[in-house]
Design an enzyme around this catalytic site. Structure first.
Site, PDB file in Angstrom:
ATOM      1  N   GLY A   1       0.593  -6.682   3.930  1.00 46.09           N
ATOM      2  CA  GLY A   1       1.721  -7.683   3.451  1.00 46.09           C
ATOM      3  C   GLY A   1       2.725  -7.461   4.406  1.00 46.09           C
ATOM      4  O   GLY A   1       3.782  -8.274   4.012  1.00 46.09           O
TER       5      GLY A   1
ATOM      6  N   GLU B   1       7.362   2.897   8.881  1.00 46.46           N
ATOM      7  CA  GLU B   1       7.707   3.653   8.002  1.00 46.46           C
ATOM      8  C   GLU B   1       9.266   4.291   8.398  1.00 46.46           C
ATOM      9  O   GLU B   1       9.915   5.006   7.608  1.00 46.46           O
ATOM     10  CB  GLU B   1       6.898   4.971   8.182  1.00 46.46           C
ATOM     11  CG  GLU B   1       5.760   4.961   7.087  1.00 46.46           C
ATOM     12  CD  GLU B   1       4.424   5.780   7.567  1.00 46.46           C
ATOM     13  OE1 GLU B   1       4.076   6.620   6.711  1.00 46.46           O
ATOM     14  OE2 GLU B   1       3.649   5.416   8.637  1.00 46.46           O
TER      15      GLU B   1
ATOM     16  N   GLY C   1       0.744  -1.318   0.057  1.00 50.68           N
ATOM     17  CA  GLY C   1       0.021  -0.044   0.143  1.00 50.68           C
ATOM     18  C   GLY C   1       0.912   1.358  -0.081  1.00 50.68           C
ATOM     19  O   GLY C   1       0.702   1.933  -0.761  1.00 50.68           O
ATOM     20  N   PHE C   2       1.607   1.338   1.071  1.00 53.53           N
ATOM     21  CA  PHE C   2       2.826   2.484   0.999  1.00 53.53           C
ATOM     22  C   PHE C   2       1.826   3.603   1.150  1.00 53.53           C
ATOM     23  O   PHE C   2       2.653   4.787   0.944  1.00 53.53           O
ATOM     24  CB  PHE C   2       3.497   2.231  -0.070  1.00 53.53           C
ATOM     25  CG  PHE C   2       4.199   1.251  -0.307  1.00 53.53           C
ATOM     26  CD1 PHE C   2       5.104   0.201   0.738  1.00 53.53           C
ATOM     27  CD2 PHE C   2       3.975   0.440  -1.700  1.00 53.53           C
ATOM     28  CE1 PHE C   2       5.707  -0.692   0.274  1.00 53.53           C
ATOM     29  CE2 PHE C   2       4.602  -0.808  -1.871  1.00 53.53           C
ATOM     30  CZ  PHE C   2       5.123  -1.451  -0.589  1.00 53.53           C
TER      31      PHE C   2
ATOM     32  N   LYS D   1       6.286   0.691  19.206  1.00 57.36           N
ATOM     33  CA  LYS D   1       6.324   2.158  18.461  1.00 57.36           C
ATOM     34  C   LYS D   1       6.048   2.309  17.015  1.00 57.36           C
ATOM     35  O   LYS D   1       5.512   3.370  16.397  1.00 57.36           O
ATOM     36  CB  LYS D   1       7.723   2.885  18.677  1.00 57.36           C
ATOM     37  CG  LYS D   1       8.091   2.971  20.201  1.00 57.36           C
ATOM     38  CD  LYS D   1       9.492   4.016  20.004  1.00 57.36           C
ATOM     39  CE  LYS D   1       9.876   4.498  21.498  1.00 57.36           C
ATOM     40  NZ  LYS D   1      10.890   5.157  21.555  1.00 57.36           N
ATOM     41  N   GLY D   2       5.999   1.049  16.263  1.00 55.95           N
ATOM     42  CA  GLY D   2       5.280   1.046  14.935  1.00 55.95           C
ATOM     43  C   GLY D   2       6.594   1.081  13.876  1.00 55.95           C
ATOM     44  O   GLY D   2       7.630   2.137  14.301  1.00 55.95           O
TER      45      GLY D   2
ATOM     46  N   ILE E   1       9.676  -5.289  19.795  1.00 55.43           N
ATOM     47  CA  ILE E   1       9.761  -5.838  18.499  1.00 55.43           C
ATOM     48  C   ILE E   1       8.882  -7.080  18.639  1.00 55.43           C
ATOM     49  O   ILE E   1       9.527  -8.120  19.320  1.00 55.43           O
ATOM     50  CB  ILE E   1      11.226  -5.953  18.201  1.00 55.43           C
ATOM     51  CG1 ILE E   1      11.934  -4.740  17.707  1.00 55.43           C
ATOM     52  CG2 ILE E   1      11.016  -6.805  16.540  1.00 55.43           C
ATOM     53  CD1 ILE E   1      11.073  -3.988  16.845  1.00 55.43           C
TER      54      ILE E   1
ATOM     55  N   THR F   1       9.435 -10.503  10.939  1.00 52.20           N
ATOM     56  CA  THR F   1       8.660  -9.710   9.984  1.00 52.20           C
ATOM     57  C   THR F   1       9.011  -8.229  10.234  1.00 52.20           C
ATOM     58  O   THR F   1       8.991  -7.344   9.441  1.00 52.20           O
ATOM     59  CB  THR F   1       7.337  -9.743  10.402  1.00 52.20           C
ATOM     60  OG1 THR F   1       6.931  -9.552  11.717  1.00 52.20           O
ATOM     61  CG2 THR F   1       6.505 -11.173  10.072  1.00 52.20           C
TER      62      THR F   1
HETATM   63 MO1  MOS Z   1       1.547   5.262   5.487  1.00 49.14          MO
HETATM   64  S1  MOS Z   1       2.592   6.617   4.216  1.00 49.14           S
HETATM   65  O1  MOS Z   1       0.809   6.571   6.663  1.00 49.14           O
HETATM   66  O2  MOS Z   1       0.433   4.301   4.612  1.00 49.14           O
END
Ligand code: MOS
Length: 735
Positions: free
Chosen positions: A464, A699, A236-237, A695-696, A623, A628
């Protein structure tokens, strides 16, 4: 207790994917399914004076041609937003053309080939006017966007006081980052199925609930009449983070022909009405003392939005938080161009902004004769420069230390062009990575089944990246089950509500809810057991009961989920929970941080750059699954390599057209472009961010990557190329 969180569990959906059994949005068979193909505009600005669809309508297999000649009816104006995240979409309601490749007609036929053929027969006549697509030329008309378009932030911000000390060194440089288009393997795709006044949509979306609400509003349906399903997404990105025109068009088409309709964008249509990363011109001015201490940082951004909607790439926002400086001034200006609306693309703001800031820091280090890493350590922000709040946790210094050691940074000869392998120029560069920690309200439901296994569901999406897998792990631990005893499902608006999978917030948001729901279910089962005269645990304190592999254990006695359900004559036992942010954002600044180190090899004659080594070290909280997680970082870095060296959508200034519209012209990295990468996460236990301490990581991987590469290219060649991508013509020109 066998904890599965933290273990490198294989993807639970891996087998489905490699066998082709995983079903993507364009792969749902439906009785009578037909195909829709979009016709897009061939001008960038003007008016449609007529659509001649006769030839298309008479072509074999064609069921209908929709166009603005007879606008399909909608309950709401798609040029208005019901929610801030909605996009203004062009869905055949107007004759106005605002950008190249805008949907102007839709052909529905019994096969994809016939629909594609007929789409080519639709004649659209235009009256064209001059398109404005040159960002630099529009600078004088650029404006400061309002807070709402900045996601609640100010466009302009001055932090701190003007320094009184005179700077010993200065940098004043402008960096340009180009248009980039998301090119996930799976293009945008929608299958729309009406059943009376109920609508089911299989949509390649990062946000099933946003899609549901937008479609419900546009088609005048109560949200519960719309079901959006997204079981698998082929990348998706950010591009699939909004509901774009094609999704609405597919639903219109299905209504028009009373058949299920499938609409898949062709690769070239990915360079049209579904967003992109906008071009940025970023001027960065740094002033520093001899010892590298920053006196003043200025970061001024010019970027583009469309003429009809507003998206801001907030490139300077990251500069407000990254380094300590006596004063930090940042600004954003937005110009309106005759292009589609830009959108989120992996680390929107941070990816482009850190490119500029981290290249400028490298320039400053060079000017000062200082090691680039030492300069960053000198300006480490011990508290958040923007809010003054303490960090919930910050391991950046540890990331620098571990990364430098793994990379061998100390062996770097700082002199440009000094490191060679034969004729090949070697460059070593580094940059800081960071991304904010986000979280939104999310729900989850956990159900014990008769065999003592559990089913856990939450609306959500898996892009994904491993959401199915990590949520299985979180649920398994919270329930006291093995991962194989838990089936986790998502991607359906009939499941508990969750936020869009954007802003790297899915795991933090949904994972927290999954943990709470699973924990609530476990507690419910324990409470039943200790109150059950038939249970060996009867009369014991619930607090003393632990659960392992579905066995309830206390004081040497055992019960089990399965036996409990049977005795209680229950088919299932269920618990639902919601998790939402509390006051932690008022008390702490929350970011993940990391350090990117890379080596490039540059051919001095050809200007060709190869990235030959990568070390990335990150502090990103807990983590959940190192396997993954590592894949996420690989993906981010690969995308960053693309941003640095090849990705670039070219606009033809005469036609306003993106002329790079396929993967032959729009290059993304392939295996030979990518080195082996050394990825590490430093242990980071953050009790403040959310109940699962994550924390995610969606990105942060891309952030700092293009700067590290550009800095390495400078080190290799002694030349600064301040415009991305670093193509060989630019490097040769500069060399
Ligand atoms: Mo991300 S660019 O916030 O799907």
């Amino acid at each position: 207790m066998d904890n599965t969180v933290g273990q490198p569990l294989d993807r639970v959906d891996g087998r489905l994917k490699v066998t082709g059994a995983a079903r993507y949005s364009a792969e749902y068979p439906h009785e009578g399914l037909v195909h829709a193909v979009i016709v897009t505009s061939t001008i960038a600005r003007g008016t449609i004076t007529g659509v001649d669809a006769r030839a298309a309508e008479q072509a074999p297999g064609v069921l209908a041609v929709l166009s603005p000649e007879k606008p399909p009816r909608l309950a709401k104006d798609p040029a208005k937003k019901q929610k801030p995240q909605d996009r203004f979409v062009h869905v055949l309601q107007t004759r106005q053309v605002d950008y190249q490749h805008q949907p102007v007609a839709l052909v529905i036929a019994d096969t994809l080939e016939r629909a594609t053929h007929a789409a080519a027969l639709v004649q659209v006549r235009y009256r064209a006017s001059k398109a404005r697509v040159d960002l630099k030329a529009e600078r004088s008309r650029a404006y400061a966007p309002k807070k709402q378009a900045m996601n609640g932030r100010e466009a302009d911000l001055v932090q701190g006081q003007a320094p009184t000390a005179k700077p010993d060194a200065q940098v004043d440089a402008t960096y340009v980052t180009p248009y980039e288009h998301h090119n996930p393997l799976e293009p945008h795709a929608t299958t729309a199925v009406w059943d009376g006044d109920a609508l089911t949509v299989y949509d390649a979306t990062q946000g099933v609930f946003n899609a549901r609400d937008r479609l419900a509003a546009l088609f005048g349906l109560p949200p519960e009449k719309v079901r959006v399903i997204t079981k698998f997404i082929g990348g998706g990105f950010g591009g699939k983070g909004s509901t774009w025109a094609h999704t609405v068009l597919a639903v219109m088409a299905a209504r028009a022909v009373s058949r299920p309709v499938k609409l898949v964008l062709r690769r070239e249509q990915m360079f049209g009405p579904v967003g992109f990363r906008p071009e940025t011109h970023q001027r960065v001015r740094l002033e520093a003392r001899k010892d590298g201490g920053l006196l003043r940082v200025r970061h001024d951004v010019l970027t583009a939005t469309s003429t009809f909607d507003e998206f801001v790439e907030p490139s300077a926002a990251v500069t407000r938080v990254l380094y300590a400086s006596e004063q930090i001034s940042t600004s954003h200006r937005l110009a309106r161009l005759s292009l589609g609306t830009p959108t989120f693309m992996r680390a929107p703001g941070e990816a482009s902004g850190l490119h500029a800031l981290e290249c400028a820091m490298d320039e400053l280090a060079h000017t000062l004769g200082m090691d680039p890493l030492a300069l960053r350590l000198r300006n480490h922000a011990d508290t958040d420069p923007e809010t003054g709040l303490p960090w919930s946790s910050k391991s950046l210094k540890e990331c620098y230390r571990v990364g430098a050691e793994r990379f061998g940074w100390a062996r770097r000869d700082p002199t440009p062009r000094s490191m060679k392998d034969g004729r090949t120029l070697i460059g070593w560069g580094m940059a800081t990575a960071t991304y904010p920690v986000r979280r939104s309200k999310a729900g989850a439901r956990a159900t014990l089944l008769p065999d003592g296994h559990a089913r856990v569901v939450s609306g959500s999406q898996d892009l994904g990246t491993g959401a199915y897998t990590v949520f299985t792990q979180v649920a398994a631990d919270a329930l006291g089950l093995m991962p194989a005893q838990v089936s986790f499902d998502l991607g359906d608006t009939r499941m508990p509500q969750t936020p869009v999978s954007g802003g790297s917030q899915t795991t933090a948001s949904v994972g927290s809810a999954v943990k709470l729901a699973a924990r609530a279910l476990r507690d419910k089962a324990i409470a039943l057991a200790v109150a059950d005269p038939g249970s060996p645990l009867h009369g014991l304190s619930a607090r003393d009961v632990t659960v392992e592999r579905g066995q309830l254990v206390a004081g040497g006695k055992k019960d089990s989920y399965a036996a409990l359900l049977q005795r209680q004559k229950l088919d299932t036992l269920e618990a639902e929970a919601e998790s939402e942010p509390g006051k932690e954002k008022e008390q702490y600044a929350m970011h993940s941080f990391g350090a990117q180190f890379c080596e490039v090899r540059v051919d001095p004659d050809l200007g060709e750059v190869r990235v030959s080594r990568w070390v990335g070290v990150y502090g990103a909280g807990t983590i959940l699954n190192p396997k993954t997680a590592r894949s996420q970082m690989y993906g981010g870095i690969v995308m960053g390599i693309g941003m640095a060296l090849m990705e670039h959508s070219v606009v033809d200034p005469r036609s306003g057209r993106f002329i790079t519209r396929d993967l032959a012209d729009y290059h993304v990295p392939v295996n030979p472009d990518v080195p082996d990468m050394d990825i590490l996460f430093v242990p980071e236990d953050d009790p403040h961010v959310n109940p699962i301490g994550v924390k995610g990581i969606g990105e942060i991987g891309i952030t700092g990557v293009s700067a590290a590469i550009a800095n390495a290219v400078f080190h290799a060649t002694g030349r600064r190329v301040r415009e991305l991508p670093l193509t060989l013509d630019r490097i040769l020109q500069e060399t």
